[in-house]
Scaffold this motif. Structure first.
Motif, mmCIF file in Angstrom:
data_model
loop_
_atom_site.group_PDB
_atom_site.id
_atom_site.type_symbol
_atom_site.label_atom_id
_atom_site.label_comp_id
_atom_site.label_asym_id
_atom_site.label_seq_id
_atom_site.Cartn_x
_atom_site.Cartn_y
_atom_site.Cartn_z
ATOM 1 N N PRO A 31 57.003 45.098 -78.795
ATOM 2 C CA PRO A 31 56.712 45.051 -80.231
ATOM 3 C C PRO A 31 56.843 46.418 -80.911
ATOM 4 C CG PRO A 31 54.667 44.992 -78.975
ATOM 5 C CD PRO A 31 55.794 44.956 -77.978
ATOM 6 N N MET A 32 57.325 46.379 -82.163
ATOM 7 C CA MET A 32 57.439 47.603 -82.956
ATOM 8 C C MET A 32 57.493 47.233 -84.431
ATOM 9 S SD MET A 32 57.503 50.790 -82.860
ATOM 10 C CE MET A 32 58.093 52.298 -83.530
ATOM 11 N N PHE A 33 56.531 47.714 -85.205
ATOM 12 C CA PHE A 33 56.511 47.500 -86.654
ATOM 13 C C PHE A 33 56.748 46.036 -87.034
ATOM 14 C CE2 PHE A 33 58.269 52.034 -86.679
ATOM 15 C CZ PHE A 33 57.019 52.611 -86.824
ATOM 16 N N GLY A 34 56.133 45.103 -86.324
ATOM 17 C CA GLY A 34 56.263 43.687 -86.647
ATOM 18 C C GLY A 34 57.548 43.047 -86.153
ATOM 19 N N SER A 35 58.347 43.771 -85.407
ATOM 20 C CA SER A 35 59.582 43.252 -84.836
ATOM 21 C C SER A 35 59.526 43.467 -83.328
ATOM 22 C CB SER A 35 60.796 44.013 -85.393
ATOM 23 O OG SER A 35 60.899 43.851 -86.772
ATOM 24 N N GLU A 36 60.588 43.062 -82.657
ATOM 25 C CA GLU A 36 60.718 43.367 -81.242
ATOM 26 C C GLU A 36 61.802 44.413 -81.094
ATOM 27 O OE1 GLU A 36 61.502 39.707 -79.176
ATOM 28 O OE2 GLU A 36 59.387 39.523 -78.696
ATOM 29 N N GLY A 37 61.514 45.433 -80.307
ATOM 30 C CA GLY A 37 62.474 46.505 -80.123
ATOM 31 C C GLY A 37 62.834 46.714 -78.676
ATOM 32 N N VAL A 38 63.938 47.402 -78.480
ATOM 33 C CA VAL A 38 64.342 47.792 -77.137
ATOM 34 C C VAL A 38 63.619 49.100 -76.834
ATOM 35 C CG1 VAL A 38 66.294 48.297 -75.635
ATOM 36 C CG2 VAL A 38 66.590 46.749 -77.560
ATOM 37 N N ARG A 39 62.990 49.163 -75.676
ATOM 38 C CA ARG A 39 62.205 50.353 -75.354
ATOM 39 C C ARG A 39 62.495 50.832 -73.941
ATOM 40 N NH1 ARG A 39 56.156 47.584 -74.983
ATOM 41 N NH2 ARG A 39 56.644 46.327 -73.155
ATOM 42 N N VAL A 40 62.239 52.112 -73.754
ATOM 43 C CA VAL A 40 62.375 52.717 -72.433
ATOM 44 C C VAL A 40 61.008 53.281 -72.059
ATOM 45 C CG1 VAL A 40 63.284 54.905 -73.371
ATOM 46 C CG2 VAL A 40 63.677 54.318 -70.972
ATOM 47 N N ARG A 41 60.532 52.877 -70.897
ATOM 48 C CA ARG A 41 59.210 53.273 -70.407
ATOM 49 C C ARG A 41 58.140 53.108 -71.491
ATOM 50 N NH1 ARG A 41 62.787 56.650 -68.634
ATOM 51 N NH2 ARG A 41 62.150 58.509 -69.771
ATOM 52 N N GLY A 42 58.218 51.990 -72.218
ATOM 53 C CA GLY A 42 57.193 51.645 -73.204
ATOM 54 C C GLY A 42 57.391 52.209 -74.588
ATOM 55 N N LYS A 43 58.417 53.019 -74.813
ATOM 56 C CA LYS A 43 58.661 53.626 -76.129
ATOM 57 C C LYS A 43 59.913 53.020 -76.756
ATOM 58 C CE LYS A 43 55.259 56.521 -75.779
ATOM 59 N NZ LYS A 43 54.074 56.407 -76.590
ATOM 60 N N VAL A 44 59.743 52.427 -77.931
ATOM 61 C CA VAL A 44 60.855 51.777 -78.622
ATOM 62 C C VAL A 44 61.850 52.818 -79.117
ATOM 63 C CG1 VAL A 44 61.499 50.379 -80.628
ATOM 64 C CG2 VAL A 44 59.491 49.770 -79.272
ATOM 65 N N PHE A 45 63.138 52.508 -78.935
ATOM 66 C CA PHE A 45 64.179 53.398 -79.448
ATOM 67 C C PHE A 45 65.069 52.728 -80.479
ATOM 68 C CE2 PHE A 45 65.847 51.739 -75.425
ATOM 69 C CZ PHE A 45 67.148 51.343 -75.745
ATOM 70 N N ALA A 46 65.080 51.389 -80.549
ATOM 71 C CA ALA A 46 65.911 50.694 -81.536
ATOM 72 C C ALA A 46 65.381 49.285 -81.765
ATOM 73 C CB ALA A 46 67.358 50.631 -81.060
ATOM 74 N N PHE A 47 65.454 48.834 -83.014
ATOM 75 C CA PHE A 47 65.055 47.464 -83.330
ATOM 76 C C PHE A 47 65.684 47.027 -84.647
ATOM 77 C CE2 PHE A 47 61.848 50.105 -85.333
ATOM 78 C CZ PHE A 47 61.541 49.474 -86.531
ATOM 79 N N VAL A 48 65.716 45.712 -84.853
ATOM 80 C CA VAL A 48 66.182 45.151 -86.115
ATOM 81 C C VAL A 48 64.977 45.087 -87.046
ATOM 82 C CG1 VAL A 48 67.074 43.093 -87.269
ATOM 83 C CG2 VAL A 48 68.076 43.852 -85.107
ATOM 84 N N GLY A 49 65.106 45.722 -88.203
ATOM 85 C CA GLY A 49 64.037 45.715 -89.188
ATOM 86 C C GLY A 49 63.939 44.392 -89.922
#
Length: 112
Positions: A31-49
């Motif tokens: 999860p990231m800012f109400g969306s789902e994001g791609v993350r590495v070791r728990g940290k999101v690096f990209a997502f669709v807003g």
């Protein structure tokens, strides 16, 4: 185009890009800012807003450069400009693969 249609279109562009990262060690969806994001070791690096744009985390200097060329703009959240988060709209979908690669490399480097 409605926001739902824009988000669906953005996922058509982004999901194949994201899939390339999901096989890598430590990469998953979260999860990231109400969306789902791609993350590495728990940290999101990209997502669709929520409006159908790609949002990536890059170094502040790179975010400055993307803004200067008009290819992206800083993400704003609750009136605050996010220093390392850049929004790239679908008009710049040709940049999405390279922006995602830059975001992955950056977050991979700074995440223990």
């Amino acid at each position: 185009m409605t926001d739902a249609a824009a988000v669906a279109r953005a996922h058509e562009i982004f999901d194949p890009i994201a899939a390339e990262y999901l096989g890598r060690p430590g990469v998953d969806i979260g999860p990231m800012f109400g969306s789902e994001g791609v993350r590495v070791r728990g940290k999101v690096f990209a997502f669709v807003g929520y409006r159908g744009s790609l949002v990536v985390k890059v170094p502040a200097e790179r975010a400055d450069a993307l803004e200067a060329t008009g290819d992206g703009e800083r993400m704003h959240m609750r009136g605050r400009t996010m220093r390392e988060w850049v929004v790239l709209d679908p008009d710049h979908a040709d940049l999405w693969p390279s922006a995602t690669a830059e975001a992955f490399a950056y977050v991979d480097e700074i995440t223990p």
